[in-house]
Design an enzyme around this catalytic site. Structure first.
Site, PDB file in Angstrom:
ATOM      1  N   ARG A   1       0.849  -1.186   0.000  1.00 23.92           N
ATOM      2  CA  ARG A   1       0.000   0.000   0.000  1.00 23.92           C
ATOM      3  C   ARG A   1       0.886   1.238   0.000  1.00 23.92           C
ATOM      4  O   ARG A   1       1.689   1.453   0.918  1.00 23.92           O
ATOM      5  CB  ARG A   1      -0.913  -0.010   1.221  1.00 23.92           C
ATOM      6  CG  ARG A   1      -1.951   1.122   1.233  1.00 23.92           C
ATOM      7  CD  ARG A   1      -2.813   1.083   2.489  1.00 23.92           C
ATOM      8  NE  ARG A   1      -3.616  -0.140   2.570  1.00 23.92           N
ATOM      9  CZ  ARG A   1      -3.378  -1.114   3.432  1.00 23.92           C
ATOM     10  NH1 ARG A   1      -2.388  -1.011   4.293  1.00 23.92           N
ATOM     11  NH2 ARG A   1      -4.144  -2.203   3.444  1.00 23.92           N
TER      12      ARG A   1
ATOM     13  N   GLU B   1     -10.505 -13.070   4.034  1.00 23.04           N
ATOM     14  CA  GLU B   1      -9.307 -12.589   4.720  1.00 23.04           C
ATOM     15  C   GLU B   1      -9.563 -12.673   6.225  1.00 23.04           C
ATOM     16  O   GLU B   1     -10.602 -12.231   6.721  1.00 23.04           O
ATOM     17  CB  GLU B   1      -8.996 -11.154   4.321  1.00 23.04           C
ATOM     18  CG  GLU B   1      -7.774 -10.566   5.018  1.00 23.04           C
ATOM     19  CD  GLU B   1      -7.512  -9.124   4.589  1.00 23.04           C
ATOM     20  OE1 GLU B   1      -7.043  -8.338   5.447  1.00 23.04           O
ATOM     21  OE2 GLU B   1      -7.786  -8.781   3.407  1.00 23.04           O
TER      22      GLU B   1
ATOM     23  N   GLU C   1      -3.686  -6.915  13.735  1.00 22.45           N
ATOM     24  CA  GLU C   1      -3.050  -5.771  13.082  1.00 22.45           C
ATOM     25  C   GLU C   1      -2.602  -4.815  14.189  1.00 22.45           C
ATOM     26  O   GLU C   1      -3.405  -4.394  15.023  1.00 22.45           O
ATOM     27  CB  GLU C   1      -4.021  -5.076  12.132  1.00 22.45           C
ATOM     28  CG  GLU C   1      -4.460  -5.949  10.965  1.00 22.45           C
ATOM     29  CD  GLU C   1      -5.469  -5.239  10.072  1.00 22.45           C
ATOM     30  OE1 GLU C   1      -5.085  -4.735   9.009  1.00 22.45           O
ATOM     31  OE2 GLU C   1      -6.643  -5.178  10.467  1.00 22.45           O
TER      32      GLU C   1
END
Length: 852
Positions: A62, A148, A153
């Site tokens: 990203r 997913e 995270e």
């Protein structure tokens, strides 16, 4: 810099606190099995290219962060993910980051866990899984989805959402691309979070997810169960129905500030450290049964702790990491860490709340319980339960070393009897190495010296255990009816017979017990007995409740006419300490002096290595250390190897020469087992030499499949003294040359050193595969079940008055008819009483065969 190379004793003490990694309890009838293809301990020096991509195929990252393989490294026990700046911007990309993705996409329902410390910048460190896109059945050509599962995270230095820095944030995404295709996809997500005890960049945390089925996943933070998430079912009633790939990555977020250049270039902040990735799947578990043959362990008796039940993790044992780290070849497919110490297999690398179970058949009674343990901690204990009833908690002493074993005894523990009772042994508070646990009737102990008798060896029947009627023996009347005045206050009937004492007046059902230390093996069993009764009487022999055999007691022609009989042949004996030998009279009995267990020996005299000096040439180096990897010996059973002689051809009288023996762990991978006596230049001659390998003898116990090789050092064991040049030369021509592990140098004291228990330490020059034949060998004798040299000669024709009398001889001797029996310093018989020797026979007998 972090390192996982913790000293062993620290590791054992802190294991549970340091790692906190384990799957949840498996459902009934199942066990967890590690899926190696998507798991990694990162203990090497590079990323395993058979398991991982060092990028994410199809996604560069990203912007402005770009996945770059050079950001990924492996060392010090971690996969390291280091952030930085690109040397030159690449379009929108300015930050160098990294990711690994499993090559296999077999990750399905199971438990997923990773332990890592996040980088301390405002970028993610994430552990997640993703599937490929799959068409939706019955939809248009563009109608597809992917799944997913974000186990966690994290952001080490969050600027926008602080919970990313001290919580476990988890999510599930069902990503749907409709018929319009392109990037018009929609995420259908469900997530949760759990607080952590410290920041994600402050210390390591363990993040886990139990993916139950198509709809459900439960998350775990540092081993503590958190919330269960049910996946979004707007598009599909069974959204998570495909296997996925496993990923660890770092990236920038759209909602988070891009880290400063200073933070990205600060090596104290810019690196994430991943300790492991472990993936487990559920498989049907076998029923819990006793190991190895399904027969419960008897109580009373001794249980070797490596023989825990069949069943697997969470069923018959619990271990906190999924590998056997004990470096033996025993039950290597299980998680329990089994070592070779204390003369047998032991449990090691233990931690708090680990446990093992053993199916037993217990006889009701009051017992003394003994544990054989070693630890350097003073805060460790072991809890013993029998069918969930706590028997005792044993506080273990600091024994002074992981290899320094002591026996800890807890007296007078009452046990309720019953078949198939499960004994559970649980570690509390820390680790300890443990060998066995034994259950002896309370008050029962070895007679006379308090030391168990030995198998192989002779057991004198009058020396039954202390403990009294119903504990160490059973006699039908309370009076010693014998004439020996030996242990006259007991009920056993002891007579003065056959030059010593014998047990007589045996009646049906009477028995005696003896605490013994038994060496595993195959034995012949003799008894010394006399009888004038019909040949219907007998004696049963059992060890820890297992019947070894039944002996018929013949009529010898008189109650004082003693004979030595080969009573049982090829009897298998399980090894172990503090075992209970029981002798029980059947239909009455005769007068019995002793019973003797004689090992069936498989003797091989071997010279391992080369000795001939043809075409020998001196080496140009000083201080050679040589290990002959080609000429080795592999045990085909559990064996004792006597290391007898060191034989070598000397080119010159120069440096000292030290022989040694190594265990071969793998190619060019050795551990020093025994170091022989160093021979100085003044002690050996130019040409052929033969010495005892070690003054006083040396022996090694090998487990089945273990291999040893031989070596020498042109120096003292610590490497000193090797200053002149090579002593032992090598062949310049040979049809078959040996592969040599070689180290040395062109100047003195360059060969390294050898220390028992560790790998040889190389010198200044180190060659692992040198092909040449050195002029030395080491002579060994191989015995399957012992290291004592028994020499027996039988001649059944001799009359009874020519039996040998018992007499101790304290040095080397010539043994002639009638002169006596040879004993060693520990009173172990080397040439046993009762064997016939012809009158004309002369035997040269040594006290020992170079073994200790």
């Amino acid at each position: 810099m972090f390192t996982k190379q913790i000293l062993p004793f620290v590791f054992c003490l802190l294991f549970s606190m340091h790692l906190m990694g384990q799957p949840p309890t498996a459902p009934a009838g199942f066990k967890w099995v590690l899926v190696d293809e998507v798991s990694d301990e990162f203990n090497g020096n590079s990323l395993d290219a058979t398991k991982w991509y060092d990028y994410i195929p199809g996604w560069p990252g990203r912007a402005p962060s770009l996945f770059q393989p050079e950001s990924i490294s492996v060392g010090d026990g971690y996969m390291q993910l280091q952030l930085g700046l690109l040397d030159e911007p690449m379009g929108d990309y300015t930050i160098r980051t990294g990711a690994i993705k499993s090559i296999s996409q077999m990750a399905g329902y199971g438990y997923y866990e990773s332990r890592f410390k996040s980088s301390n910048v405002s970028m993610s460190t994430s552990f997640w899984m993703v599937s490929d896109f799959t068409p939706i059945p019955g939809g248009c050509s563009e109608d597809k989805y992917r799944t997913e599962l974000d186990v966690v995270e994290t952001i080490g230095d969050p600027q926008t959402y602080p919970e990313f820095g001290d919580h476990m944030l988890s999510n599930t995404h069902y990503r749907h691309v409709g018929c319009e295709g392109g990037y018009n996809d929609t995420f259908y997500s469900e997530g949760t979070n759990s607080p952590l005890s410290s920041g994600v960049a402050e210390e390591f945390h363990t993040y886990g997810a139990y993916w139950h089925n198509t709809n459900e996943v439960t998350f775990y933070a540092d081993g503590v169960q958190g919330n269960t998430v049910y996946m979004n079912t707007e598009i599909s009633p069974t959204p998570f129905d495909h296997t996925m790939s496993v990923i660890v990555s770092s990236a920038t977020y759209d909602f988070e500030q891009v880290p400063s250049d200073e933070a990205l270039m600060d090596d104290t902040r810019n690196t994430a450290y991943c300790d492991w990735i472990r993936v487990y799947e559920l498989v049907p578990a076998p029923a819990q049964v006793a190991y190895p043959n399904g027969i419960p362990h008897p109580i009373p008796g001794t249980i070797e702790l490596e023989d825990y039940d069949i069943g697997g993790e969470g069923i018959s044992y619990h271990d906190q990491d999924p590998t056997n780290r004990g470096y033996t070849n025993y039950r290597t497919d299980e998680w329990v860490d089994i070592e070779s110490r204390d003369g047998s297999y032991t449990l090691g690398y233990t931690g708090g709340q680990e446990w093992l179970e053993y199916t037993t058949d217990a006889t009701a009674g009051t017992y003394d319980i003994a544990l054989r343990v070693a630890t350097i901690s003073s805060a460790t204990s072991i809890e013993l339960k029998l069918d969930n009833e706590i028997l005792t908690t044993v506080n273990l002493p600091n024994t002074g070393g992981w290899g320094t074993f002591e026996t800890v005894t807890i007296p007078n523990i009452t046990i309720t009897g019953g078949n198939d009772k499960v004994l559970r042994l649980t570690y509390i508070g820390g680790g300890a190495n443990a060998n066995w646990v034994s259950f002896s009737p309370a008050g029962q102990s070895p007679y006379f010296t308090g030391v168990p008798q030995e198998i192989p060896g002779m057991v004198e029947l009058e020396n039954y255990d202390n403990g009294g009627e119903g504990i160490a023996y059973h006699d039908n009347d309370p009076t010693n009816n014998g004439s020996g005045n030996y242990r006259a206050d007991e009920g056993v009937d002891i007579e003065a017979q056959d030059g010593g004492y014998a047990v007589g007046y045996g009646n049906d059902g009477e028995w005696l017990e003896y605490t013994v230390n038994a060496t595993e093996g195959i034995y012949d069993v003799e008894i010394r007995m006399a009888s004038n009764a019909p040949s219907t009487k007998g004696l049963s022999v059992s060890l820890d409740g297992e019947l070894l055999g039944t002996i018929a007691l013949p009529n010898t022609g008189g109650w004082a006419n003693f004979q030595t009989l080969l009573a049982l042949s090829n009897i298998a004996v399980d090894g172990g300490n503090n075992k209970i030998l029981r002798l029980e009279f059947l239909n009455g009995g005769g007068n019995i002096n002793w019973i003797n267990f004689i090992p069936k020996q498989n003797i091989a005299e071997l010279g391992v290595g080369n000795l001939a000096n043809t075409n020998a040439t001196p080496d140009g180096w000083f201080s050679n250390m040589v290990i002959n990897e080609t000429e080795s010996y592999t045990a085909n059973t559990r064996q004792t190897v006597c290391i007898n002689t060191f034989n070598f051809y000397a080119w010159q009288q120069a440096d000292p020469v030290t022989p040694f023996v190594v265990k071969v762990n793998g190619d060019n991978d050795f551990t020093v087992l025994k170091i022989g006596t160093t021979r100085t230049a003044a002690e050996y001659n130019i040409g052929a030499n033969t010495f005892d390998f070690k003054n006083g003898g040396a022996s090694i116990t090998l487990q089945q499949g273990e291999t040893i090789a031989m070596g020498f050092l042109d120096a003292n064991p610590d490497g000193t003294g090797g200053v002149t040049g090579s002593v032992i030369p090598y062949a310049t021509s040979s049809t078959v040359e040996d592969e040599i592990w070689y180290t040395g140098g062109a100047y003195g004291n360059a060969a390294g050193s050898v220390v028992e228990g560790i790998a040889p330490i190389p010198g200044t020059v180190f060659i692992t595969t040198l092909i040449r034949e050195y002029r030395f060998n080491i002579g060994i004798s191989v015995y399957d079940y012992g290291c004592v040299d028994h020499r027996y000669i039988t001649s059944p024709e001799l009359p009874s008055d020519q039996y040998l009398a018992r007499e101790t001889i304290t040095s080397d001797a010539v043994l002639e008819s009638g002169t006596g029996i040879l004993f060693d310093a520990s009173n172990h018989v080397l040439l046993e009483a009762g064997f016939f020797v012809p009158v004309s026979t002369v035997l040269e007998v040594k006290v020992a065969d170079g073994c200790q």
